[in-house]
Write an enzyme that holds these catalytic residues in place. Sequence first.
Site, PDB file in Angstrom:
ATOM      1  N   ASP A   8     -26.740  43.599  -7.114  1.00  0.00           N
ATOM      2  CA  ASP A   8     -26.763  43.168  -8.513  1.00  0.00           C
ATOM      3  C   ASP A   8     -26.187  41.813  -8.352  1.00  0.00           C
ATOM      4  OD1 ASP A   8     -27.654  43.161 -11.089  1.00  0.00           O
ATOM      5  OD2 ASP A   8     -26.173  44.297 -11.796  1.00  0.00           O
ATOM      6  N   ILE A   9     -26.848  40.978  -7.952  1.00  0.00           N
ATOM      7  CA  ILE A   9     -26.456  39.506  -8.243  1.00  0.00           C
ATOM      8  C   ILE A   9     -27.508  38.785  -9.040  1.00  0.00           C
ATOM      9  CG2 ILE A   9     -26.062  37.064  -6.912  1.00  0.00           C
ATOM     10  CD1 ILE A   9     -25.160  38.905  -4.571  1.00  0.00           C
ATOM     11  N   GLU A  10     -26.858  38.337 -10.119  1.00  0.00           N
ATOM     12  CA  GLU A  10     -27.768  37.837 -10.966  1.00  0.00           C
ATOM     13  C   GLU A  10     -27.317  36.275 -11.467  1.00  0.00           C
ATOM     14  OE1 GLU A  10     -27.989  40.478 -14.804  1.00  0.00           O
ATOM     15  OE2 GLU A  10     -27.875  41.929 -13.475  1.00  0.00           O
ATOM     16  N   ASN A  11     -28.341  35.569 -12.150  1.00  0.00           N
ATOM     17  CA  ASN A  11     -28.117  33.963 -12.443  1.00  0.00           C
ATOM     18  C   ASN A  11     -27.946  33.135 -11.330  1.00  0.00           C
ATOM     19  OD1 ASN A  11     -28.106  32.338 -14.734  1.00  0.00           O
ATOM     20  ND2 ASN A  11     -25.823  32.236 -14.743  1.00  0.00           N
TER      21      ASN A  11
END
Length: 597
Positions: free
Chosen positions: A195-198
């Site tokens: 869940d790596i975001e941005n």
Amino acid sequence: MDNLIIHHQVIEKNGETTILLYVNPQLTEFSSELGTPETNKSKSFEKHIREYIKKNLKATKANSIKVLLGSMVLSQLVFPSISPKQVEAAEFNMSYLFFGSTSQQINFVDQTQKAVDTVSPSYFDINADGTLDISNQFSPTFINEMKARNVKITPFLSNHWDRNVGRAALQNRELLSTQIADTIIKYDLDGVNIDIENVTEVDRANYTDLVRLINEKLPADKEVSVAVAANPYGWTQGWHGSYDYKKLSEYSDYLMVMAYDQSYYGGDPGPVASYNWVEKSIQYAINQGVPPNKIVLGMPFYGRYWNDQESVGGNGLSRKEAETLVKDFNGKITYDEASKSVKATFTIKESDPKPRISSRNLTAGNYTVWYEDERSIQAKIDLVHQYNLKGTGSWALGQENPAMWNSYDLWLEGTPFRDINTHWAKNDIIEINNKGWMVGVDNNVFGPEQKLTRAQAAVIIARALELDPVTSTTTGFQDVNSSHWASKEIATVRQYGLMAGVEEGKFAPDEPLTREQFAVILDRILVEKGAISEDVGKSASTFTDVAANRWSKESIVRMNQLGIVKGMKVNEFQPTGELTRAQMATMMNRASSFLES
């Protein structure tokens, strides 16, 4: 009856498709009417037909199905259960864990009543140099408790929206992937959720490669999943551009589509996850080439609030907090049908005590809150069935109303009632319930074998036909006064000429409806609609217990000709038999195409 059908034939004529099913002439056990509850057989006739169709003619969409013994037509069948619309049970449900202590999180899982298969706790953080950091939430006690409950544990790897940390992880992906694999093996975890975001489109290839590396380094029995941004508008730049949906799905067990935050912190008030927005997010994933059975629909267990006195709004809160605020400040809750989301409003005055939500004191003003409840969650689960997705996910466990779990497993199964899962009329009941024609007798209970009263039948008929209610307060029957719960519907069906009394001035609302009475009611409706000619009823009855001079004979013959009512045994209709709720649902469903025309 394992060799009931020995041959089939598909005939197309005048734009319509008919399936002919030929019965084994050596089998003579046809004593039940398509799986009616009176049979003691382990498998119903209908079930055999349905299984044969599913196995041999799954892709065939037929207008009618005829069962033949030699050249003789035994029956012309209408089986909604064979339709491609049949609901398949979703096989999977996961949820993230982010809030609470170890004991609280164990309780969160227990409250789901085994409806959650997999939990993803916040155990895997990322250091500034991109290496793995085991978070302070990591709990061997929780892990052991989940193993004892047979719940899978796939911690989620998060950069917590920090772009620099996310990019460091992707740059250092060789080492990071090894650390993740080693940790999963060391603690015998079931996998990882990434869940790596941005990060952005420039990180797209590296993101995919990290997932590939983790997948290759983990044993085959360990799970790899990826949380991806919902992308209903097909954006290719910014955060949304970092996800190569198709390639990510090739290196993972499933993609968890984060179908929430349609409205967000800093944005305008609105639903967190409106129905159409969620559906477009599903369609985008499928159009990118992700197999539906690799898509998990992520849903919000939280809401967001806005104060019209503040320039920036959209802070998060749990459903419990939202409903407590509405209660404490005499607010209002409405269900928005267009978005299938819940909207709440309330006002905090200057003189009111100021509540604290998520370490933030609320101030005076007019508040708007959007959040999710059972209705909105169930609507989204309907999309899971509609698109045959793998299942559901949620952020985050503990924010929901625990009462929801009483029904969640039924929603996943596509079954609204607990007492119909193995019932012969299951699919007909579901269809009729979906139409809103028949509802349960209690929460999650349909009562398929309960007898149907004449008053209940009047209500169902009025509801299905959408009859305009009469304005009179009298029903015309001495035993149904204006205070009777079904008085208006009874008066309505009487005015339309669909139901009469059992004798002069007597309706007998609490007496069971008989099979022949219902055949007559349906006949009145369908003859009026022109679905069948009255001349058909002049022919001889095929039922030995329906004499030529019986008052209901012509109606029974006509409804049997349409395939709507059938015999309880070979050549036996049992006209005075009491109608059950399951039989009512089945006959209504068989007649639905005529009733809705």
